[in-house]
Motif scaffolding. Sequence first.
Motif, PDB file in Angstrom:
ATOM      1  N   LEU A   1      56.924  62.201  -4.800  1.00  0.00           N
ATOM      2  CA  LEU A   1      55.843  61.360  -5.314  1.00  0.00           C
ATOM      3  C   LEU A   1      55.726  61.421  -6.832  1.00  0.00           C
ATOM      4  O   LEU A   1      55.071  60.578  -7.434  1.00  0.00           O
ATOM      5  N   GLY A   2      56.325  62.449  -7.455  1.00  0.00           N
ATOM      6  CA  GLY A   2      56.318  62.556  -8.909  1.00  0.00           C
ATOM      7  C   GLY A   2      54.975  62.925  -9.508  1.00  0.00           C
ATOM      8  O   GLY A   2      54.668  62.569 -10.648  1.00  0.00           O
ATOM      9  N   CYS A   3      54.152  63.647  -8.716  1.00  0.00           N
ATOM     10  CA  CYS A   3      52.840  64.061  -9.218  1.00  0.00           C
ATOM     11  C   CYS A   3      52.459  65.375  -8.555  1.00  0.00           C
ATOM     12  O   CYS A   3      53.159  65.858  -7.678  1.00  0.00           O
ATOM     13  N   GLY A   4      51.340  65.929  -8.983  1.00  0.00           N
ATOM     14  CA  GLY A   4      50.875  67.174  -8.387  1.00  0.00           C
ATOM     15  C   GLY A   4      50.226  66.923  -7.041  1.00  0.00           C
ATOM     16  O   GLY A   4      49.523  65.935  -6.859  1.00  0.00           O
ATOM     17  N   ILE A   5      50.455  67.816  -6.071  1.00  0.00           N
ATOM     18  CA  ILE A   5      49.791  67.742  -4.768  1.00  0.00           C
ATOM     19  C   ILE A   5      49.294  69.135  -4.390  1.00  0.00           C
ATOM     20  O   ILE A   5      49.862  70.137  -4.815  1.00  0.00           O
ATOM     21  N   ALA A   6      48.240  69.162  -3.587  1.00  0.00           N
ATOM     22  CA  ALA A   6      47.678  70.463  -3.202  1.00  0.00           C
ATOM     23  C   ALA A   6      46.905  70.357  -1.895  1.00  0.00           C
ATOM     24  O   ALA A   6      46.456  69.274  -1.505  1.00  0.00           O
ATOM     25  N   MET A   7      46.792  71.512  -1.225  1.00  0.00           N
ATOM     26  CA  MET A   7      45.904  71.633  -0.074  1.00  0.00           C
ATOM     27  C   MET A   7      44.959  72.792  -0.371  1.00  0.00           C
ATOM     28  O   MET A   7      45.344  73.740  -1.059  1.00  0.00           O
ATOM     29  N   GLY A   8      43.749  72.718   0.138  1.00  0.00           N
ATOM     30  CA  GLY A   8      42.830  73.819  -0.060  1.00  0.00           C
ATOM     31  C   GLY A   8      41.595  73.622   0.803  1.00  0.00           C
ATOM     32  O   GLY A   8      41.311  72.504   1.250  1.00  0.00           O
ATOM     33  N   TYR A   9      40.886  74.723   1.045  1.00  0.00           N
ATOM     34  CA  TYR A   9      39.684  74.669   1.869  1.00  0.00           C
ATOM     35  C   TYR A   9      38.468  74.346   1.007  1.00  0.00           C
ATOM     36  O   TYR A   9      38.286  74.929  -0.056  1.00  0.00           O
ATOM     37  N   VAL A  10      37.661  73.400   1.474  1.00  0.00           N
ATOM     38  CA  VAL A  10      36.440  73.037   0.757  1.00  0.00           C
ATOM     39  C   VAL A  10      35.230  73.188   1.667  1.00  0.00           C
ATOM     40  O   VAL A  10      35.327  73.038   2.886  1.00  0.00           O
ATOM     41  N   SER A  11      34.074  73.478   1.049  1.00  0.00           N
ATOM     42  CA  SER A  11      32.870  73.804   1.812  1.00  0.00           C
ATOM     43  C   SER A  11      31.971  72.597   2.062  1.00  0.00           C
ATOM     44  O   SER A  11      30.874  72.740   2.578  1.00  0.00           O
ATOM     45  N   CYS A  12      32.435  71.409   1.673  1.00  0.00           N
ATOM     46  CA  CYS A  12      31.589  70.238   1.942  1.00  0.00           C
ATOM     47  C   CYS A  12      32.443  69.057   2.400  1.00  0.00           C
ATOM     48  O   CYS A  12      33.654  69.074   2.282  1.00  0.00           O
ATOM     49  N   GLU A  13      31.760  68.056   2.932  1.00  0.00           N
ATOM     50  CA  GLU A  13      32.445  66.849   3.380  1.00  0.00           C
ATOM     51  C   GLU A  13      32.977  66.084   2.172  1.00  0.00           C
ATOM     52  O   GLU A  13      32.283  65.956   1.165  1.00  0.00           O
ATOM     53  N   LEU A  14      34.186  65.597   2.258  1.00  0.00           N
ATOM     54  CA  LEU A  14      34.747  64.766   1.189  1.00  0.00           C
ATOM     55  C   LEU A  14      35.323  63.507   1.820  1.00  0.00           C
ATOM     56  O   LEU A  14      35.958  63.569   2.870  1.00  0.00           O
ATOM     57  N   LYS A  15      35.085  62.400   1.161  1.00  0.00           N
ATOM     58  CA  LYS A  15      35.643  61.144   1.647  1.00  0.00           C
ATOM     59  C   LYS A  15      37.034  60.945   1.055  1.00  0.00           C
ATOM     60  O   LYS A  15      37.294  61.373  -0.079  1.00  0.00           O
ATOM     61  N   THR A  16      37.913  60.296   1.799  1.00  0.00           N
ATOM     62  CA  THR A  16      39.221  59.958   1.265  1.00  0.00           C
ATOM     63  C   THR A  16      39.040  59.124   0.000  1.00  0.00           C
ATOM     64  O   THR A  16      38.214  58.205  -0.020  1.00  0.00           O
ATOM     65  N   GLY A  17      39.747  59.466  -1.046  1.00  0.00           N
ATOM     66  CA  GLY A  17      39.653  58.738  -2.306  1.00  0.00           C
ATOM     67  C   GLY A  17      38.668  59.362  -3.288  1.00  0.00           C
ATOM     68  O   GLY A  17      38.676  59.036  -4.470  1.00  0.00           O
ATOM     69  N   GLU A  18      37.831  60.271  -2.790  1.00  0.00           N
ATOM     70  CA  GLU A  18      36.851  60.915  -3.667  1.00  0.00           C
ATOM     71  C   GLU A  18      37.554  61.752  -4.741  1.00  0.00           C
ATOM     72  O   GLU A  18      38.576  62.376  -4.487  1.00  0.00           O
ATOM     73  N   GLN A  19      36.953  61.765  -5.934  1.00  0.00           N
ATOM     74  CA  GLN A  19      37.563  62.482  -7.067  1.00  0.00           C
ATOM     75  C   GLN A  19      37.117  63.935  -7.099  1.00  0.00           C
ATOM     76  O   GLN A  19      35.942  64.236  -6.943  1.00  0.00           O
ATOM     77  N   VAL A  20      38.067  64.829  -7.319  1.00  0.00           N
ATOM     78  CA  VAL A  20      37.749  66.249  -7.530  1.00  0.00           C
ATOM     79  C   VAL A  20      38.512  66.712  -8.766  1.00  0.00           C
ATOM     80  O   VAL A  20      39.336  65.959  -9.311  1.00  0.00           O
ATOM     81  N   ASN A  21      38.234  67.944  -9.209  1.00  0.00           N
ATOM     82  CA  ASN A  21      39.009  68.545 -10.295  1.00  0.00           C
ATOM     83  C   ASN A  21      39.531  69.890  -9.838  1.00  0.00           C
ATOM     84  O   ASN A  21      38.794  70.674  -9.247  1.00  0.00           O
ATOM     85  N   LEU A  22      40.796  70.132 -10.099  1.00  0.00           N
ATOM     86  CA  LEU A  22      41.432  71.394  -9.741  1.00  0.00           C
ATOM     87  C   LEU A  22      41.588  72.168 -11.034  1.00  0.00           C
ATOM     88  O   LEU A  22      42.254  71.713 -11.966  1.00  0.00           O
ATOM     89  N   LYS A  23      40.933  73.348 -11.085  1.00  0.00           N
ATOM     90  CA  LYS A  23      40.798  74.010 -12.386  1.00  0.00           C
ATOM     91  C   LYS A  23      41.222  75.470 -12.362  1.00  0.00           C
ATOM     92  O   LYS A  23      40.993  76.177 -11.381  1.00  0.00           O
ATOM     93  N   GLU A  24      41.784  75.888 -13.474  1.00  0.00           N
ATOM     94  CA  GLU A  24      41.917  77.308 -13.772  1.00  0.00           C
ATOM     95  C   GLU A  24      41.946  77.485 -15.273  1.00  0.00           C
ATOM     96  O   GLU A  24      42.735  76.841 -15.964  1.00  0.00           O
ATOM     97  N   ASN A  25      41.100  78.385 -15.771  1.00  0.00           N
ATOM     98  CA  ASN A  25      40.989  78.617 -17.209  1.00  0.00           C
ATOM     99  C   ASN A  25      40.864  77.299 -17.956  1.00  0.00           C
ATOM    100  O   ASN A  25      39.938  76.551 -17.712  1.00  0.00           O
ATOM    101  N   GLN A  26      41.812  77.008 -18.836  1.00  0.00           N
ATOM    102  CA  GLN A  26      41.724  75.783 -19.635  1.00  0.00           C
ATOM    103  C   GLN A  26      42.279  74.569 -18.897  1.00  0.00           C
ATOM    104  O   GLN A  26      42.149  73.443 -19.363  1.00  0.00           O
ATOM    105  N   ILE A  27      42.912  74.818 -17.761  1.00  0.00           N
ATOM    106  CA  ILE A  27      43.574  73.715 -17.060  1.00  0.00           C
ATOM    107  C   ILE A  27      42.570  72.983 -16.169  1.00  0.00           C
ATOM    108  O   ILE A  27      41.809  73.605 -15.443  1.00  0.00           O
ATOM    109  N   ASP A  28      42.588  71.659 -16.256  1.00  0.00           N
ATOM    110  CA  ASP A  28      41.682  70.838 -15.459  1.00  0.00           C
ATOM    111  C   ASP A  28      42.469  69.619 -14.993  1.00  0.00           C
ATOM    112  O   ASP A  28      42.795  68.738 -15.778  1.00  0.00           O
ATOM    113  N   ILE A  29      42.794  69.596 -13.714  1.00  0.00           N
ATOM    114  CA  ILE A  29      43.615  68.511 -13.179  1.00  0.00           C
ATOM    115  C   ILE A  29      42.753  67.597 -12.308  1.00  0.00           C
ATOM    116  O   ILE A  29      42.308  67.986 -11.237  1.00  0.00           O
TER     117      ILE A  29
END
Lengths: 372, 129
Positions: free
Chosen positions: A323-351
């Motif tokens: 796909l030529g982009c970043g992909i990830a799986m992870g557990y979340v504590s709330c309902e999320l709709k397909t297409g909803e925006q999130v941010n994947l972060k560590e230290n200065q990195i914000d994806i």
Amino acid sequence: MATTMDMTPQRETPLIAEHRTLQAKLAPFGGWLMPIQYEGILAEHHWTRNNVCVFDICHMGEFQVQGDLASSNLDHVVTINLTGMATGQCRYGFMLNQAGGVIDDLVVYRLGEKEWMLVVNAATEENDEHHLLRNLSRDITFKNISGQTGKLDVQGPLSGVILKDLVGADVAKLAYYTFAKFKLLGEDVIVSRTGYTGELGYEIYISSAKVVELWRLLLKNSRVKPAGLGARDTLRLEMGYPLYGQDLDTQTTPVEAGLSGFVDFSKDFIGKLSLVAQKDGGPSRRLRCFQSDSRRAPRHNYKIYLKDKEIGAVTSGSFSPTLGCGIAMGYVSCELKTGEQVNLKENQIDIPARVVTRPFYKQGTAKSEEIR
Amino acid sequence: MNVPQQLFYTKEHEWVKIDGKTATFGITDYAQSSLGDITFVELPKVGQDVAQFKFCATVESVKAASDVFAPLTGTITKVNPDLPAHPEFINQSPYEKAWFAVIEIADPAQKNNLMTAAVYSEYVKGLSA
């Protein structure tokens, strides 16, 4: 570029000399010294999606269980409906603890009326064996055949052609998640139409004494390239397949992982009460898939944010070669709709990333009816 | 392992080409080969001040992210516009197509903190032994 040296002694598969000859990069995985890459992860990934690769999977564990299904208790130890399986079928599922946590994910093969093979993860093999021996009835025969069993995965859209050359045209009759025994290098070997890549593929179980010969035979064909665990990981992640120890462990359940489809709730099994309660009440967290627009890869343990609120952490993340982009799986504590925006972060990195449904890669040939 | 003679090197495997008051840098053949396929790069910005041996860029391979350090103190005057879209240049051509950025050198004496090609070659040999 600091690298930490793991000094624990690592087990080696019968193919270790082959990997060294091919100048593979070797690294510890699940207690084994395994090839991570040969030519390169990207090249091996694309070759598997477009052609065919062979993977050394000798590190995985195999158990043989013989005994009457009604009295063996095997059906009670796994979440798979075993009574409904015909000889020649295999199924994916779980062994759970009483709390519904995953002891291991595995594939169960029905070799005969009273004969089964269980294929388990390398790092969990010993613990799985103990768990099975504790829970299976005494009148069964249990054999850990991991040491004498070699396993090669042949994966990619051309794998059907390769297998036909190897064991004959009948292999094309195998439907997804079925297997048969074929004559190969003077042995009766199990070939199943299964895999961990999302492509048409086969897993070959041969004696460890013959596995080097089979490896060489496969690689004699220039269409077949060796691929390492690096590509195996990116291929499985593009399919949204979980990796035990990362996306699944004793603290997570199949319900949380969105894998209830591999649990037969119509029968009794260890962990069922907890799982049913969780299913009915709704799990407090769920495994979700995320895709970024940038090439930057989310990594294991990056925090998942919905606006300003931390809602979970990434369990598996990588650059997706297809796909030529970043992909990830992870557990979340709330309902999320397909297409909803999130941010994947560590230290200065914000994806920035959006919620997607698995698989990430939707053109896999695994279930293809047509074998080229 | 390719280690061009005319360049200078750091312990963290950056190369630098000094051209009067400016310096062009990137990561070495050894670095790209150890990292494997590079899939992402984040470069410093033009006008940004960077300090010798301090963080200034990021490269990511399929397996991991790594920091890249500035080989000299100074101000970034130019970055490679093609690199972010083609991180594979780092694997294919670490010393030519995959230059990261140009620094206006603040302190020419810092060159003494860098390794020559001969010293770097020995250093890398020591790492792989």
